[in-house]
Motif scaffolding. Structure first.
Motif, PDB file in Angstrom:
ATOM      1  N   ARG A  77       0.822  -1.221   0.000  1.00  0.00           N
ATOM      2  CA  ARG A  77       0.000   0.000   0.000  1.00  0.00           C
ATOM      3  C   ARG A  77       0.850   1.262   0.000  1.00  0.00           C
ATOM      4  NH1 ARG A  77      -4.942  -2.403   0.512  1.00  0.00           N
ATOM      5  NH2 ARG A  77      -4.712  -4.431   1.509  1.00  0.00           N
ATOM      6  N   GLN A  78       2.128   1.112   0.327  1.00  0.00           N
ATOM      7  CA  GLN A  78       3.016   2.272   0.298  1.00  0.00           C
ATOM      8  C   GLN A  78       3.429   2.558  -1.139  1.00  0.00           C
ATOM      9  OE1 GLN A  78       6.342   1.258   2.773  1.00  0.00           O
ATOM     10  NE2 GLN A  78       5.051   0.874   4.541  1.00  0.00           N
ATOM     11  N   THR A  79       3.761   3.830  -1.406  1.00  0.00           N
ATOM     12  CA  THR A  79       4.263   4.126  -2.749  1.00  0.00           C
ATOM     13  C   THR A  79       5.776   4.023  -2.800  1.00  0.00           C
ATOM     14  OG1 THR A  79       4.137   6.424  -2.147  1.00  0.00           O
ATOM     15  CG2 THR A  79       2.387   5.589  -3.556  1.00  0.00           C
ATOM     16  N   THR A  80       6.430   4.080  -1.639  1.00  0.00           N
ATOM     17  CA  THR A  80       7.890   3.988  -1.611  1.00  0.00           C
ATOM     18  C   THR A  80       8.332   3.100  -0.460  1.00  0.00           C
ATOM     19  OG1 THR A  80       8.173   5.833  -0.107  1.00  0.00           O
ATOM     20  CG2 THR A  80       8.189   6.345  -2.451  1.00  0.00           C
ATOM     21  N   GLY A  81       9.610   2.703  -0.499  1.00  0.00           N
ATOM     22  CA  GLY A  81      10.174   1.921   0.594  1.00  0.00           C
ATOM     23  C   GLY A  81       9.657   0.493   0.557  1.00  0.00           C
TER      24      GLY A  81
END
Ligand SMILES: Cc1cc2nc3c(=O)[nH]c(=O)nc-3n(C[C@H](O)[C@H](O)[C@H](O)COP(=O)(O)O)c2cc1C
Length: 279
Positions: A77-81
């Motif tokens: 669900r994150q866009t990064t990492g």
């Protein structure tokens, strides 16, 4: 490193997915962001048995898998990492130019400023390293400047080489520095070292030739090279202001995107290494 990281690696194996660092990184890059209103088990990218495995373990609140499934869900669900639980990612950006107003050193500083959350970047240069001379090495050993750079590399999680281009090739100064470093303990310092390669030049092709020319050397050294994306800053004189600040917004975005991909690669590589140590 948390034991959960080992199991994140295991989850991919359990789902029948490739679980090399590159494969995990590219899976996350490809499938995220997963919208918050879609349950992980309902995500469109699973096959039937993968979806069933996740649904079943989730419903049963399976102690073995539940935490790691939730972490995969969070990562998607994150866009990064990769994962919030991943430790800090310390990168040493090594500029291959000695010039005070070097575009490559400026690019290394721009990377430092644009590092994604969880990544910190230190900038190093090759100042003080003499020309390699086997007689000096036999007589006096490894120069202090080389040993000090070696320590900086060893204390970072990853190395980011920032290369200029000279006559379509690798600048001698940079190659010389790497050659000296390889004389300290090539295996410890370079073997499996998570490494990125970017560069800036004044020509129209933005270090494509020097980055290509680095490949045989990096292969020989045995580094683990990030190749998920590339960053070539062409006509660097137009991209930096008089103070050496990266002012070109397109390059800023490309650099941010490169660093995010690199961070994912670093974390995935760390997971794989931790798994190897565990086995
Ligand atoms: C000996 C030499 C050869 C060069 N050859 C190239 C080249 O092949 N391609 C290119 O784009 N720029 C070339 N340049 C220009 C460099 O891109 C430019 O000097 C750049 O500023 C070097 O990086 P730095 O600013 O980090 O020192 C060359 C410069 C020098 C000094």
């Amino acid at each position: 490193m948390s034991d959960n990281l080992f199991r994140f690696h295991d989850l991919f194996a359990q789902l029948g997915l490739p679980n090399t660092p590159e494969a995990i990184a590219s899976f996350l890059e490809k499938h995220r962001p997963l919208p918050n209103d879609i349950l992980l088990a309902d995500a469109p990218f699973w096959n039937k048995s993968q979806a069933e495995f996740i649904r079943e373990k989730r419903l049963l609140d399976s102690p073995e898998w539940i935490q790691i499934i939730d972490q995969l869900s969070e990562a998607l669900r994150q866009t990064t990492g990769v994962l919030n639980l991943s430790g800090p990612c310390r990168v040493l950006a090594l500029s291959g130019s000695l010039r005070q107003r070097s575009f490559n050193t400026a690019l290394a500083h721009a990377a430092q400023a644009l590092a994604p959350q969880g990544m910190s970047i230190d900038v190093a240069t090759l100042h003080g390293i003499p020309l390699y001379d086997g007689d000096i090495e036999s007589k006096d050993g490894i120069p202090d400047a080389v040993l000090s750079l070696k320590e900086k590399i060893l204390s970072a999680d990853a190395l980011l080489l920032v290369t200029p281009e000279y006559n379509n090739g690798v600048p001698g100064v940079f190659k010389n520095g790497i050659d000296w470093l390889s004389r300290t303990d090539m295996k410890t310092i370079f073997s499996g070292r998570i490494t990125g390669l970017i560069g800036a030049s004044m020509g129209g092709f933005g270090t494509i030739s020097s980055q290509t020319a680095w490949l045989p050397t990096l292969k020989m050294l045995g580094v683990s090279l990030y190749s998920g994306s590339s960053l070539l800053v062409s006509r660097a004189q137009n991209s930096f202001d008089a103070e050496g600040k990266l002012q070109d917004e397109t390059i800023q975005k490309m650099l941010s995107s490169y660093l995010q991909g690199f961070q994912t690669f670093v974390h995935a590589s760390q997971m794989a290494k931790a798994q190897e140590r565990k086995n």
